[in-house]
Design a protein around this motif. Structure first.
Motif, short mmCIF file in Angstrom:
data_model
loop_
_atom_site.label_atom_id
_atom_site.label_comp_id
_atom_site.label_asym_id
_atom_site.label_seq_id
_atom_site.Cartn_x
_atom_site.Cartn_y
_atom_site.Cartn_z
N GLU A 10 2.19 -1.74 -4.66
CA GLU A 10 2.58 -1.94 -3.40
C GLU A 10 2.43 -0.81 -2.25
O GLU A 10 3.47 0.03 -2.62
CB GLU A 10 4.23 -2.82 -3.23
N ILE A 11 1.69 -1.17 -1.52
CA ILE A 11 1.60 0.08 -0.18
C ILE A 11 2.12 -0.44 0.75
O ILE A 11 1.79 -1.69 1.38
CB ILE A 11 -0.01 0.54 0.16
N SER A 12 3.37 0.37 1.42
CA SER A 12 4.12 -0.29 2.49
C SER A 12 4.08 1.05 3.68
O SER A 12 4.38 2.09 3.14
CB SER A 12 5.42 -0.69 2.26
N ALA A 13 4.01 0.45 4.80
CA ALA A 13 4.36 1.25 6.07
C ALA A 13 3.46 2.54 5.75
O ALA A 13 3.93 4.01 5.76
CB ALA A 13 5.99 1.60 6.31
N SER A 14 2.26 2.40 5.50
CA SER A 14 1.41 3.58 5.30
C SER A 14 -0.10 3.37 6.05
O SER A 14 -0.33 2.22 6.29
CB SER A 14 1.09 3.84 3.76
N TYR A 15 -0.88 4.53 6.09
CA TYR A 15 -1.98 4.42 6.88
C TYR A 15 -2.92 5.51 6.55
O TYR A 15 -2.65 6.48 6.08
CB TYR A 15 -1.66 4.17 8.27
N TYR A 16 -4.26 5.13 7.07
CA TYR A 16 -5.20 6.22 7.09
C TYR A 16 -5.82 6.29 8.36
O TYR A 16 -5.95 5.47 9.08
CB TYR A 16 -6.40 5.78 6.06
N GLY A 54 -9.69 1.72 -2.15
CA GLY A 54 -11.24 1.20 -2.71
C GLY A 54 -11.30 -0.09 -3.16
O GLY A 54 -11.94 -0.83 -3.25
N SER A 55 -10.39 -0.07 -4.27
CA SER A 55 -10.30 -1.21 -5.23
C SER A 55 -8.59 -1.55 -5.48
O SER A 55 -7.75 -0.90 -5.35
CB SER A 55 -10.80 -1.22 -6.63
N ALA A 56 -8.55 -3.00 -5.20
CA ALA A 56 -6.86 -3.52 -5.40
C ALA A 56 -7.00 -4.50 -6.34
O ALA A 56 -7.54 -5.52 -6.27
CB ALA A 56 -6.42 -4.08 -4.17
N TYR A 57 -6.12 -4.40 -7.48
CA TYR A 57 -6.10 -5.46 -8.51
C TYR A 57 -4.49 -5.66 -8.64
O TYR A 57 -3.69 -4.86 -8.87
CB TYR A 57 -6.46 -4.99 -9.77
N ASP A 58 -4.17 -6.96 -8.49
CA ASP A 58 -2.65 -7.45 -8.59
C ASP A 58 -1.78 -6.59 -7.86
O ASP A 58 -0.82 -5.99 -8.31
CB ASP A 58 -2.15 -7.30 -10.02
N SER A 59 -2.23 -6.38 -6.42
CA SER A 59 -1.41 -5.57 -5.72
C SER A 59 -1.18 -6.21 -4.27
O SER A 59 -1.73 -7.13 -3.85
CB SER A 59 -2.36 -4.01 -5.32
N LYS A 60 -0.49 -5.29 -3.52
CA LYS A 60 -0.07 -5.70 -2.00
C LYS A 60 -0.29 -4.69 -1.24
O LYS A 60 0.45 -3.65 -1.52
CB LYS A 60 1.26 -6.24 -2.21
N ILE A 61 -0.69 -4.87 0.04
CA ILE A 61 -0.84 -4.04 1.09
C ILE A 61 0.17 -4.69 2.44
O ILE A 61 -0.19 -5.85 2.89
CB ILE A 61 -1.95 -3.54 1.52
N ILE A 62 1.20 -4.07 2.80
CA ILE A 62 2.05 -4.60 3.85
C ILE A 62 2.20 -3.61 4.98
O ILE A 62 2.55 -2.60 4.49
CB ILE A 62 3.33 -5.36 3.12
N SER A 74 -2.93 -9.13 -1.99
CA SER A 74 -2.38 -9.63 -0.65
C SER A 74 -2.47 -8.61 0.35
O SER A 74 -2.26 -7.40 -0.08
CB SER A 74 -1.32 -10.64 -0.63
N ILE A 75 -2.82 -9.05 1.77
CA ILE A 75 -2.41 -7.95 2.91
C ILE A 75 -1.76 -8.63 3.87
O ILE A 75 -2.07 -9.75 4.19
CB ILE A 75 -4.06 -7.76 3.40
N ILE A 76 -0.59 -8.21 4.32
CA ILE A 76 0.26 -8.75 5.07
C ILE A 76 0.56 -7.84 6.14
O ILE A 76 0.76 -6.63 6.20
CB ILE A 76 1.53 -9.06 4.33
N ASN A 77 0.56 -8.31 7.54
CA ASN A 77 0.97 -7.57 8.68
C ASN A 77 0.29 -6.26 8.61
O ASN A 77 0.87 -4.99 8.88
CB ASN A 77 2.42 -7.52 8.54
N SER A 78 -1.26 -6.17 8.65
CA SER A 78 -1.82 -5.07 8.73
C SER A 78 -3.12 -5.19 9.69
O SER A 78 -3.50 -6.26 9.72
CB SER A 78 -2.18 -4.62 7.42
N TYR A 79 -3.78 -4.22 9.90
CA TYR A 79 -4.94 -4.35 10.78
C TYR A 79 -6.10 -2.90 10.40
O TYR A 79 -5.75 -2.03 9.65
CB TYR A 79 -4.55 -4.09 12.33
N SER A 80 -7.09 -3.42 10.80
CA SER A 80 -8.11 -2.30 10.61
C SER A 80 -8.88 -2.24 12.07
O SER A 80 -9.30 -3.11 12.62
CB SER A 80 -9.22 -2.94 9.55
N ALA A 81 -9.07 -0.79 12.37
CA ALA A 81 -9.88 -0.42 13.53
C ALA A 81 -11.17 0.35 12.81
O ALA A 81 -11.17 1.69 13.27
CB ALA A 81 -9.03 0.14 14.53
#
Length: 268
Positions: free
Chosen positions: A65-71, A87-95, A122-129
Motif C-alpha cells: 500500500e502506497i499512501s500519502a506519497s508522490y512523484y 511501473g507494475s502493481a500486483y495485489d496492491s493499493k495506491i491511496i 486499486s487507486i483511491i483519491n489520487s491524480y496524475s498530471a
C-alpha cells in the motif's frame, strides 16, 4: 514500512535487469502473504531512466500500500511497464497519492500516469498530471496502462486531460481540464483538513509531505567577518602664514584759527 522518506538526484542504469524493477525511491517492494507492506509520507523528485518496470516512486509493488506519497521529478524513461507512481502493481493499493512530470516509453499500452501495468489492485483519491512521449500516445492512459486481470478499482481519481488528452484503450478514473484539476470542488470526498491542501491555480499537495525549499545545509556558529585594511597614510604639507596686524589711527584734523591782532591805543 517506509515512512517519511524521499530521494533526489537521477538514476541512469539502462542496463539494469528488466525483472527487478527500478523506481525513484524503491526498486521492488514485496509484502507478505498476510500483511501488505506500507510506503507512506514519502516522495521522489528524481529523474528515472531504465528499461522495464520503471516507476517514478517504485518499480514494482506486490502486496503493498502506497499512501500519502508522490512523484514530481521531471522525466521517467523506460521501454514498457512504466508508471508515474509504480511501473507494475500486483495485489496492491495506491491511496492519496499523485504523479507529475513527463513519461517517455516505447510501449504505450503498458504505460500510465499512476501505474503502468496492474493486476488486482486499486487507486483511491489520487491524480496524475503527467505528459506522455511515446510511439502511440492514443494508447497511453492518464491513470492505468495495461490491465492484467483481477479486480481493478479506481475511486475518486483524476488526470489532467489538457496535458494528456487521451484515455487509452480502457477508461479508468475521470479526466478534467487543468483549471478543474486546480479547484478543490473537483475532489469530492478528499480530506482537505488533514491530508490534502490546495492553493489558487495549483494542483493539490499533501500536507505532511512537501519538498524542502532548499537542500543547502547551513552550518551554525560560523561568523563571517569583514576586515577593512587601514587607510593609506596621506602626506600633509603645512604652510605657516604670518599675519601682520596693522592698526590705523586716525588723527583728527586740527583747525587753525587766525585771531586778528588787537590794536591798543595808548592815552598820554
Amino acid at each position: 514500512v517506509i515512512d517519511n522518506s524521499y530521494a533526489t538526484g537521477s538514476l541512469l542504469p539502462k542496463a539494469i535487469d528488466v525483472s527487478i524493477g527500478m523506481g525513484g525511491l524503491v526498486g521492488n517492494a514485496v509484502g507478505s502473504s498476510n500483511i501488505k507492506s506500507l510506503i507512506k509520507n514519502s516522495y521522489s523528485i528524481i529523474g528515472v531512466d531504465g528499461r522495464n518496470n520503471i516507476g517514478g516512486l517504485v518499480g514494482i509493488i506486490q502486496r503493498v500500500e502506497i499512501s500519502a506519497s508522490y512523484y514530481d521529478g521531471g522525466n521517467i524513461n523506460g521501454i514498457k511497464m512504466v508508471g508515474g507512481v509504480a511501473g507494475s502493481a500486483y495485489d496492491s493499493k495506491i491511496i492519496n497519492s499523485f504523479a507529475k512530470g513527463v513519461i517517455s516509453s516505447q510501449e504505450a499500452m503498458s504505460t500510465g500516469g499512476i501505474i503502468g501495468e496492474i493486476f488486482n489492485s486499486s487507486i483511491i483519491n489520487s491524480y496524475s498530471a503527467v505528459k506522455s512521449i511515446n510511439n502511440n500516445q492514443l494508447l497511453f492512459h492518464g491513470l492505468i496502462g495495461n490491465n492484467k486481470g483481477g479486480v481493478i478499482s479506481v475511486e475518486n481519481s483524476f488526470w489532467d486531460k489538457e496535458i494528456l488528452p487521451y484515455q487509452g484503450a480502457v477508461s479508468y478514473g475521470t479526466s478534467k481540464m487543468s483549471q478543474e484539476m486546480k479547484t478543490q470542488s473537483t475532489y469530492i470526498g478528499w480530506d482537505f483538513d488533514n491530508v490534502w491542501q490546495i492553493q489558487i491555480n495549483e494542483y493539490p499537495k499533501l500536507r505532511n509531505n512537501i519538498v524542502p525549499v532548499s537542500t543547502t545545509t547551513t552550518i551554525p556558529n560560523v561568523t563571517t567577518a569583514t576586515i577593512t585594511p587601514p587607510p593609506t597614510p596621506v602626506s600633509t604639507t603645512t604652510t605657516s602664514t604670518t599675519t601682520t596686524s596693522i592698526t590705523t589711527t586716525t588723527i583728527p584734523s586740527t583747525t587753525t584759527t587766525t585771531i586778528p591782532p588787537t590794536i591798543v591805543t595808548a592815552v598820554q
